[in-house]
Design a protein around this motif. Structure first.
Motif, PDB file in Angstrom:
ATOM      1  N   ALA A 241     -17.879  53.855  57.309  1.00  0.00           N
ATOM      2  CA  ALA A 241     -18.465  53.372  58.557  1.00  0.00           C
ATOM      3  C   ALA A 241     -17.415  52.685  59.425  1.00  0.00           C
ATOM      4  O   ALA A 241     -17.316  52.948  60.634  1.00  0.00           O
ATOM      5  CB  ALA A 241     -19.614  52.413  58.259  1.00  0.00           C
ATOM      6  N   ILE A 242     -16.614  51.814  58.808  1.00  0.00           N
ATOM      7  CA  ILE A 242     -15.560  51.117  59.557  1.00  0.00           C
ATOM      8  C   ILE A 242     -14.542  52.121  60.103  1.00  0.00           C
ATOM      9  O   ILE A 242     -14.117  52.027  61.265  1.00  0.00           O
ATOM     10  CB  ILE A 242     -14.856  50.072  58.664  1.00  0.00           C
ATOM     11  CG1 ILE A 242     -15.823  48.940  58.313  1.00  0.00           C
ATOM     12  CG2 ILE A 242     -13.630  49.498  59.367  1.00  0.00           C
ATOM     13  CD1 ILE A 242     -15.263  47.944  57.314  1.00  0.00           C
ATOM     14  N   GLY A 243     -14.150  53.083  59.272  1.00  0.00           N
ATOM     15  CA  GLY A 243     -13.173  54.080  59.695  1.00  0.00           C
ATOM     16  C   GLY A 243     -13.659  54.905  60.866  1.00  0.00           C
ATOM     17  O   GLY A 243     -12.902  55.165  61.820  1.00  0.00           O
ATOM     18  N   ILE A 244     -14.923  55.333  60.829  1.00  0.00           N
ATOM     19  CA  ILE A 244     -15.471  56.140  61.923  1.00  0.00           C
ATOM     20  C   ILE A 244     -15.554  55.329  63.214  1.00  0.00           C
ATOM     21  O   ILE A 244     -15.210  55.814  64.300  1.00  0.00           O
ATOM     22  CB  ILE A 244     -16.858  56.693  61.534  1.00  0.00           C
ATOM     23  CG1 ILE A 244     -16.721  57.730  60.418  1.00  0.00           C
ATOM     24  CG2 ILE A 244     -17.547  57.322  62.742  1.00  0.00           C
ATOM     25  CD1 ILE A 244     -18.038  58.195  59.844  1.00  0.00           C
ATOM     26  N   LEU A 245     -15.999  54.074  63.108  1.00  0.00           N
ATOM     27  CA  LEU A 245     -16.116  53.218  64.294  1.00  0.00           C
ATOM     28  C   LEU A 245     -14.746  52.949  64.920  1.00  0.00           C
ATOM     29  O   LEU A 245     -14.588  53.005  66.141  1.00  0.00           O
ATOM     30  CB  LEU A 245     -16.804  51.904  63.924  1.00  0.00           C
ATOM     31  CG  LEU A 245     -18.279  52.011  63.515  1.00  0.00           C
ATOM     32  CD1 LEU A 245     -18.831  50.655  63.110  1.00  0.00           C
ATOM     33  CD2 LEU A 245     -19.104  52.607  64.659  1.00  0.00           C
ATOM     34  N   ILE A 246     -13.750  52.653  64.071  1.00  0.00           N
ATOM     35  CA  ILE A 246     -12.393  52.432  64.588  1.00  0.00           C
ATOM     36  C   ILE A 246     -11.860  53.694  65.236  1.00  0.00           C
ATOM     37  O   ILE A 246     -11.223  53.656  66.292  1.00  0.00           O
ATOM     38  CB  ILE A 246     -11.455  51.966  63.454  1.00  0.00           C
ATOM     39  CG1 ILE A 246     -11.832  50.554  63.000  1.00  0.00           C
ATOM     40  CG2 ILE A 246      -9.998  52.002  63.911  1.00  0.00           C
ATOM     41  CD1 ILE A 246     -11.015  50.049  61.830  1.00  0.00           C
ATOM     42  N   SER A 247     -12.130  54.844  64.615  1.00  0.00           N
ATOM     43  CA  SER A 247     -11.670  56.124  65.150  1.00  0.00           C
ATOM     44  C   SER A 247     -12.260  56.383  66.536  1.00  0.00           C
ATOM     45  O   SER A 247     -11.565  56.842  67.437  1.00  0.00           O
ATOM     46  CB  SER A 247     -12.059  57.251  64.192  1.00  0.00           C
ATOM     47  OG  SER A 247     -11.742  58.504  64.737  1.00  0.00           O
ATOM     48  N   ILE A 248     -13.545  56.075  66.692  1.00  0.00           N
ATOM     49  CA  ILE A 248     -14.200  56.284  67.979  1.00  0.00           C
ATOM     50  C   ILE A 248     -13.644  55.337  69.046  1.00  0.00           C
ATOM     51  O   ILE A 248     -13.383  55.728  70.183  1.00  0.00           O
ATOM     52  CB  ILE A 248     -15.725  56.097  67.833  1.00  0.00           C
ATOM     53  CG1 ILE A 248     -16.306  57.234  66.984  1.00  0.00           C
ATOM     54  CG2 ILE A 248     -16.408  56.052  69.196  1.00  0.00           C
ATOM     55  CD1 ILE A 248     -17.751  57.031  66.590  1.00  0.00           C
ATOM     56  N   LEU A 249     -13.429  54.084  68.662  1.00  0.00           N
ATOM     57  CA  LEU A 249     -12.950  53.080  69.620  1.00  0.00           C
ATOM     58  C   LEU A 249     -11.483  53.283  69.986  1.00  0.00           C
ATOM     59  O   LEU A 249     -11.091  53.127  71.140  1.00  0.00           O
ATOM     60  CB  LEU A 249     -13.140  51.671  69.035  1.00  0.00           C
ATOM     61  CG  LEU A 249     -14.582  51.165  68.919  1.00  0.00           C
ATOM     62  CD1 LEU A 249     -14.622  49.852  68.164  1.00  0.00           C
ATOM     63  CD2 LEU A 249     -15.202  51.000  70.300  1.00  0.00           C
ATOM     64  N   ALA A 250     -10.666  53.624  68.972  1.00  0.00           N
ATOM     65  CA  ALA A 250      -9.218  53.714  69.184  1.00  0.00           C
ATOM     66  C   ALA A 250      -8.730  55.135  69.456  1.00  0.00           C
ATOM     67  O   ALA A 250      -7.564  55.331  69.799  1.00  0.00           O
ATOM     68  CB  ALA A 250      -8.476  53.141  67.976  1.00  0.00           C
ATOM     69  N   GLY A 251      -9.595  56.127  69.245  1.00  0.00           N
ATOM     70  CA  GLY A 251      -9.192  57.512  69.471  1.00  0.00           C
ATOM     71  C   GLY A 251      -8.265  58.057  68.407  1.00  0.00           C
ATOM     72  O   GLY A 251      -7.507  58.998  68.655  1.00  0.00           O
ATOM     73  N   THR A 252      -8.315  57.497  67.195  1.00  0.00           N
ATOM     74  CA  THR A 252      -7.466  57.958  66.092  1.00  0.00           C
ATOM     75  C   THR A 252      -8.168  59.058  65.303  1.00  0.00           C
ATOM     76  O   THR A 252      -9.395  59.190  65.377  1.00  0.00           O
ATOM     77  CB  THR A 252      -7.130  56.787  65.148  1.00  0.00           C
ATOM     78  OG1 THR A 252      -8.360  56.180  64.696  1.00  0.00           O
ATOM     79  CG2 THR A 252      -6.295  55.739  65.861  1.00  0.00           C
ATOM     80  N   PRO A 253      -7.428  59.861  64.516  1.00  0.00           N
ATOM     81  CA  PRO A 253      -8.054  60.907  63.698  1.00  0.00           C
ATOM     82  C   PRO A 253      -9.050  60.297  62.709  1.00  0.00           C
ATOM     83  O   PRO A 253      -8.738  59.313  62.030  1.00  0.00           O
ATOM     84  CB  PRO A 253      -6.872  61.544  62.959  1.00  0.00           C
ATOM     85  CG  PRO A 253      -5.682  61.227  63.799  1.00  0.00           C
ATOM     86  CD  PRO A 253      -5.959  59.883  64.404  1.00  0.00           C
ATOM     87  N   VAL A 254     -10.228  60.880  62.611  1.00  0.00           N
ATOM     88  CA  VAL A 254     -11.297  60.312  61.784  1.00  0.00           C
ATOM     89  C   VAL A 254     -10.885  60.233  60.318  1.00  0.00           C
ATOM     90  O   VAL A 254     -10.981  59.180  59.684  1.00  0.00           O
ATOM     91  CB  VAL A 254     -12.596  61.139  61.922  1.00  0.00           C
ATOM     92  CG1 VAL A 254     -13.695  60.550  61.048  1.00  0.00           C
ATOM     93  CG2 VAL A 254     -13.043  61.175  63.364  1.00  0.00           C
ATOM     94  N   GLY A 255     -10.421  61.360  59.763  1.00  0.00           N
ATOM     95  CA  GLY A 255     -10.097  61.405  58.342  1.00  0.00           C
ATOM     96  C   GLY A 255      -9.012  60.426  57.955  1.00  0.00           C
ATOM     97  O   GLY A 255      -9.146  59.662  56.994  1.00  0.00           O
ATOM     98  N   SER A 256      -7.918  60.435  58.702  1.00  0.00           N
ATOM     99  CA  SER A 256      -6.793  59.551  58.394  1.00  0.00           C
ATOM    100  C   SER A 256      -7.187  58.089  58.505  1.00  0.00           C
ATOM    101  O   SER A 256      -6.739  57.245  57.723  1.00  0.00           O
ATOM    102  CB  SER A 256      -5.627  59.845  59.337  1.00  0.00           C
ATOM    103  OG  SER A 256      -5.211  61.180  59.226  1.00  0.00           O
ATOM    104  N   THR A 257      -8.047  57.768  59.476  1.00  0.00           N
ATOM    105  CA  THR A 257      -8.485  56.381  59.660  1.00  0.00           C
ATOM    106  C   THR A 257      -9.319  55.914  58.475  1.00  0.00           C
ATOM    107  O   THR A 257      -9.140  54.801  57.969  1.00  0.00           O
ATOM    108  CB  THR A 257      -9.297  56.245  60.964  1.00  0.00           C
ATOM    109  OG1 THR A 257      -8.537  56.754  62.061  1.00  0.00           O
ATOM    110  CG2 THR A 257      -9.642  54.788  61.225  1.00  0.00           C
ATOM    111  N   ILE A 258     -10.225  56.773  58.004  1.00  0.00           N
ATOM    112  CA  ILE A 258     -11.053  56.409  56.851  1.00  0.00           C
ATOM    113  C   ILE A 258     -10.189  56.198  55.619  1.00  0.00           C
ATOM    114  O   ILE A 258     -10.372  55.233  54.864  1.00  0.00           O
ATOM    115  CB  ILE A 258     -12.114  57.497  56.586  1.00  0.00           C
ATOM    116  CG1 ILE A 258     -13.121  57.547  57.726  1.00  0.00           C
ATOM    117  CG2 ILE A 258     -12.833  57.243  55.260  1.00  0.00           C
ATOM    118  CD1 ILE A 258     -14.132  58.665  57.607  1.00  0.00           C
TER     119      ILE A 258
END
Length: 281
Positions: A241-258
């Motif tokens: 959940a944290i990874g997906i939210l950060i990815s959406i806010l920061a525009g980073t790749p979803v998988g790598s962020t998680i």
């Protein structure tokens, strides 16, 4: 930041991504503990490469739905991995390496030979390391994920005691009449389903992180099988959940962020386990 999140949550694709991500993380964590304890955690890595190869074939054949080919091929290879891994001449880790490397190489070769895209490198990288397809999910894909997740959770809960038995002492389980091979087969098929679902979220090369990190992190603090399962599930869901939210806010790749969040969580649990171990002594 909160206002920005509320703004994004107005859009269905954000809610869909969060639901699918949490469900995949939850299912992966349930089976991850068993795979880690059985020293077969890299089956996730192997099957993800098989799924990549099947996706390449489906792309070449111009199938309208890649799932029609990817899902059955991945399940069949999960069964083959189980059978081959029990062969005295080809051990489990060698079987995983053999099938995964072969599928990855053949998949990439097919995509090069029959590519219809002008951006082959981009397509391959997005498939291997995760893409933005998690943010373009349709309602039908979300319901498919929900249905398969419910199936995985139901199988795990119904067969919990059998899975526990074959995880810790397979030979003893067989001696007491438990059909260990059958339950190993069920585990392999279920993890194949989870792998196929997770491809769009984290990519083929990062799927093992969803299986391994929650289990290893939980084992740093808890010792009983049930406690590790519960902690692993909570850890995985929170990190996803944290990874997906950060990815959406920061525009980073979803998988790598998680995966980055998973690594951070593992370090915290490792430190907590070391402190608790020192206090206990």
């Amino acid at each position: 930041m909160l206002d920005k999140l509320m703004f994004y949550f107005q859009y269905p694709f954000v809610r869909y991504a969060l639901v699918v991500g949490i469900l995949i993380a939850f299912c992966s964590s349930l089976l991850g503990v068993t795979l880690v304890l059985k020293r077969f955690s890299f089956i996730g890595d192997g099957l993800s490469h098989v799924a990549f190869g099947a996706m390449a074939v489906a792309t070449v054949l111009n199938l309208t739905s890649n799932m029609l080919l990817i899902l059955p091929v991945t399940v069949i290879c999960a069964v083959l991995l189980l059978r081959t891994g029990q062969n005295t001449k080809i051990k489990g880790d060698a079987a995983v390496a053999m099938i995964s490397v072969g599928a990855l190489a053949l998949g990439y070769l097919l995509m090069n030979l029959f590519s219809t895209s002008a951006n082959l490198t981009g397509d391959v990288c997005s498939t291997l390391f995760g893409s933005t397809s998690i943010l373009t999910l349709s309602k039908g894909e979300v319901w498919l994920c929900v249905a398969i997740s419910v199936l995985v959770i139901a199988v795990f809960l119904l067969l919990y005691h059998k899975i526990f038995a074959v995880t810790f002492d397979e030979n003893f389980a067989q001696a007491t009449g438990t059909k260990a091979n059958f339950y190993n087969l069920i585990i392999a098929i279920v993890i194949a389903l989870v792998i196929v679902l997770a491809m769009n979220l984290v990519g083929s090369l990062l799927i093992s992180a969803l299986v391994i990190f929650p289990a290893l992190s939980s084992m740093r603090i808890f010792k009983s099988f049930g406690s590790v399962i519960i902690c692993s599930a909570i850890f995985s869901v929170v990190c996803a959940a944290i990874g997906i939210l950060i990815s959406i806010l920061a525009g980073t790749p979803v998988g790598s962020t998680i995966v980055a969040i998973d690594i951070g969580g593992f370090i915290m649990f490792w430190l907590a386990g070391a402190v608790m171990g020192g206090i206990a002594k």
